[in-house]
Design a protein around this motif. Structure first.
Motif, PDB file in Angstrom:
ATOM      1  N   TYR A 262      -2.992  -5.613 -71.311  1.00  0.00           N
ATOM      2  CA  TYR A 262      -1.561  -5.774 -71.509  1.00  0.00           C
ATOM      3  C   TYR A 262      -1.316  -7.132 -72.157  1.00  0.00           C
ATOM      4  N   ALA A 263      -0.490  -7.149 -73.202  1.00  0.00           N
ATOM      5  CA  ALA A 263      -0.178  -8.403 -73.903  1.00  0.00           C
ATOM      6  C   ALA A 263       1.324  -8.649 -73.881  1.00  0.00           C
ATOM      7  N   LEU A 264       1.686  -9.880 -73.564  1.00  0.00           N
ATOM      8  CA  LEU A 264       3.077 -10.315 -73.652  1.00  0.00           C
ATOM      9  C   LEU A 264       3.083 -11.557 -74.533  1.00  0.00           C
ATOM     10  N   THR A 265       3.730 -11.459 -75.684  1.00  0.00           N
ATOM     11  CA  THR A 265       3.703 -12.561 -76.662  1.00  0.00           C
ATOM     12  C   THR A 265       5.078 -13.192 -76.842  1.00  0.00           C
ATOM     13  N   SER A 266       5.881 -13.148 -75.806  1.00  0.00           N
ATOM     14  CA  SER A 266       7.244 -13.659 -75.890  1.00  0.00           C
ATOM     15  C   SER A 266       7.283 -15.152 -76.214  1.00  0.00           C
ATOM     16  N   ARG A 267       8.351 -15.523 -76.904  1.00  0.00           N
ATOM     17  CA  ARG A 267       8.635 -16.937 -77.156  1.00  0.00           C
ATOM     18  C   ARG A 267       9.351 -17.550 -75.952  1.00  0.00           C
ATOM     19  N   SER A 268      10.129 -16.726 -75.268  1.00  0.00           N
ATOM     20  CA  SER A 268      10.875 -17.141 -74.090  1.00  0.00           C
ATOM     21  C   SER A 268      10.992 -15.920 -73.187  1.00  0.00           C
ATOM     22  N   GLU A 269      10.699 -16.099 -71.905  1.00  0.00           N
ATOM     23  CA  GLU A 269      10.697 -14.958 -70.996  1.00  0.00           C
ATOM     24  C   GLU A 269      11.008 -15.466 -69.593  1.00  0.00           C
ATOM     25  N   GLY A 270      11.830 -14.727 -68.887  1.00  0.00           N
ATOM     26  CA  GLY A 270      12.060 -15.020 -67.478  1.00  0.00           C
ATOM     27  C   GLY A 270      10.938 -14.409 -66.662  1.00  0.00           C
ATOM     28  N   PHE A 271      11.238 -14.071 -65.435  1.00  0.00           N
ATOM     29  CA  PHE A 271      10.257 -13.418 -64.576  1.00  0.00           C
ATOM     30  C   PHE A 271      10.013 -12.020 -65.136  1.00  0.00           C
TER      31      PHE A 271
ATOM     32  N   GLY B 248      -3.446  -2.480 -62.674  1.00  0.00           N
ATOM     33  CA  GLY B 248      -4.831  -2.939 -62.735  1.00  0.00           C
ATOM     34  C   GLY B 248      -5.259  -3.456 -64.095  1.00  0.00           C
ATOM     35  N   LEU B 249      -4.303  -3.756 -64.955  1.00  0.00           N
ATOM     36  CA  LEU B 249      -4.634  -4.203 -66.302  1.00  0.00           C
ATOM     37  C   LEU B 249      -4.878  -5.705 -66.375  1.00  0.00           C
ATOM     38  N   PRO B 250      -5.859  -6.113 -67.189  1.00  0.00           N
ATOM     39  CA  PRO B 250      -5.955  -7.525 -67.520  1.00  0.00           C
ATOM     40  C   PRO B 250      -4.725  -7.903 -68.349  1.00  0.00           C
ATOM     41  N   VAL B 251      -4.199  -9.095 -68.135  1.00  0.00           N
ATOM     42  CA  VAL B 251      -2.983  -9.534 -68.820  1.00  0.00           C
ATOM     43  C   VAL B 251      -3.274 -10.780 -69.655  1.00  0.00           C
ATOM     44  N   VAL B 252      -2.784 -10.756 -70.892  1.00  0.00           N
ATOM     45  CA  VAL B 252      -2.761 -11.937 -71.759  1.00  0.00           C
ATOM     46  C   VAL B 252      -1.290 -12.187 -72.054  1.00  0.00           C
ATOM     47  N   ALA B 253      -0.820 -13.387 -71.718  1.00  0.00           N
ATOM     48  CA  ALA B 253       0.594 -13.708 -71.915  1.00  0.00           C
ATOM     49  C   ALA B 253       0.730 -15.113 -72.482  1.00  0.00           C
ATOM     50  N   THR B 254       1.785 -15.306 -73.240  1.00  0.00           N
ATOM     51  CA  THR B 254       2.060 -16.641 -73.764  1.00  0.00           C
ATOM     52  C   THR B 254       2.736 -17.486 -72.688  1.00  0.00           C
ATOM     53  N   ARG B 255       2.515 -18.774 -72.801  1.00  0.00           N
ATOM     54  CA  ARG B 255       3.168 -19.742 -71.912  1.00  0.00           C
ATOM     55  C   ARG B 255       4.604 -19.903 -72.406  1.00  0.00           C
ATOM     56  N   CYS B 256       5.506 -19.158 -71.789  1.00  0.00           N
ATOM     57  CA  CYS B 256       6.889 -19.130 -72.281  1.00  0.00           C
ATOM     58  C   CYS B 256       7.908 -19.141 -71.147  1.00  0.00           C
ATOM     59  N   GLY B 257       7.512 -19.645 -70.007  1.00  0.00           N
ATOM     60  CA  GLY B 257       8.435 -19.718 -68.886  1.00  0.00           C
ATOM     61  C   GLY B 257       8.004 -18.849 -67.727  1.00  0.00           C
ATOM     62  N   GLY B 258       8.470 -17.632 -67.704  1.00  0.00           N
ATOM     63  CA  GLY B 258       8.217 -16.727 -66.592  1.00  0.00           C
ATOM     64  C   GLY B 258       6.765 -16.374 -66.320  1.00  0.00           C
TER      65      GLY B 258
END
Length: 170
Positions: free
Chosen positions: A116-125, A136-146
Motif C-alpha cells: 500500500y502506498a500513500l504519497t500525500s503532500r498533506s494528510e491527517g490521520f 496485513g499490507l506493508p505500507v510506504v507513506a510520505t512524511r506528511c503529517g498523519g
C-alpha cells in the motif's frame, strides 16, 4: 483548553472487515495478472494526495524491473484527473497504472494489493493506512503529517520524504 481537560481519541476501524484472503477475481476484473506485483492506493484524485509523485515513482520502478502494476482507487476531483491521465501517458505508464474511480469493495481491493502506498503532500490521520495495515499490507507513506502518527518507520511500515518519487520508489 488546558491539556489536562483534553483527550485525543484517534479514528478507528473494524479490523475484521479487512482480514480476508485474496480473491483472484478482483485482479482479473482489472486485467491484472495474478503474478504481478501490485502497489495500490486509495483516495480521491486531488492535488493533496500527491498521485503525481506515485506516478513518477511508478516510472522509476518500471525502469528497474518488469512486473509492477499500480492501482489507484478514488473519485476524480476537478481537473486533477485529466492532469494525472496526461502524466501517466507522458511517463509511458498507460498499461501499468490503473485508475479505477470510486469503488465500494475496498476490503477486496486491499486483499489484492501487495503493498500500500500513500504519497500525500498533506494528510491527517489516514484511515486508508489503518485499513491497509489491518489487511496485513506493508505500507510506504510520505512524511506528511498523519502517517507519522500511525507508521513506525522501519517497524510497521516505511516513511519516505514528502514529494520525492525517488524516496517512495526506494
Amino acid at each position: 483548553l488546558p491539556a489536562d481537560r483534553v483527550e485525543v481519541i484517534p479514528n478507528g476501524i473494524d479490523a475484521t472487515r479487512f482480514a480476508m484472503p485474496r480473491d483472484p477475481r478482483f485482479r482479473a476484473s482489472l486485467g491484472v495478472a495474478e503474478d504481478a506485483f501490485v502497489i495500490g492506493s486509495v483516495g480521491n484524485l486531488n492535488a493533496a494526495k500527491g498521485y503525481d509523485v506515485l506516478l513518477r515513482a511508478a516510472a522509476l520502478l518500471k525502469a528497474r524491473a518488469p512486473g509492477y502494476r499500480f492501482v489507484v482507487i478514488g473519485d476524480s476531483v476537478g481537473r486533477q484527473s485529466a492532469e494525472l491521465m496526461a502524466l501517466r501517458a507522458h511517463l509511458g505508464l498507460v498499461d501499468d497504472v490503473i485508475f479505477t474511480g470510486f469503488r465500494s469493495d475496498i476490503p477486496q481491493a486491499l486483499a489484492a494489493f501487495d503493498v500500500y502506498a500513500l504519497t500525500s503532500r498533506s494528510e491527517g490521520f489516514s484511515i486508508s493506512i489503518v485499513e491497509a495495515m489491518a489487511a496485513g499490507l506493508p505500507v510506504v507513506a510520505t512524511r506528511c503529517g498523519g502517517p507519522e502518527q500511525i507508521v513506525s518507520d522501519g517497524r510497521t511500515g516505511l516513511l519516505a520524504e514528502n514529494g520525492s518519487p525517488e524516496a517512495v520508489a526506494a
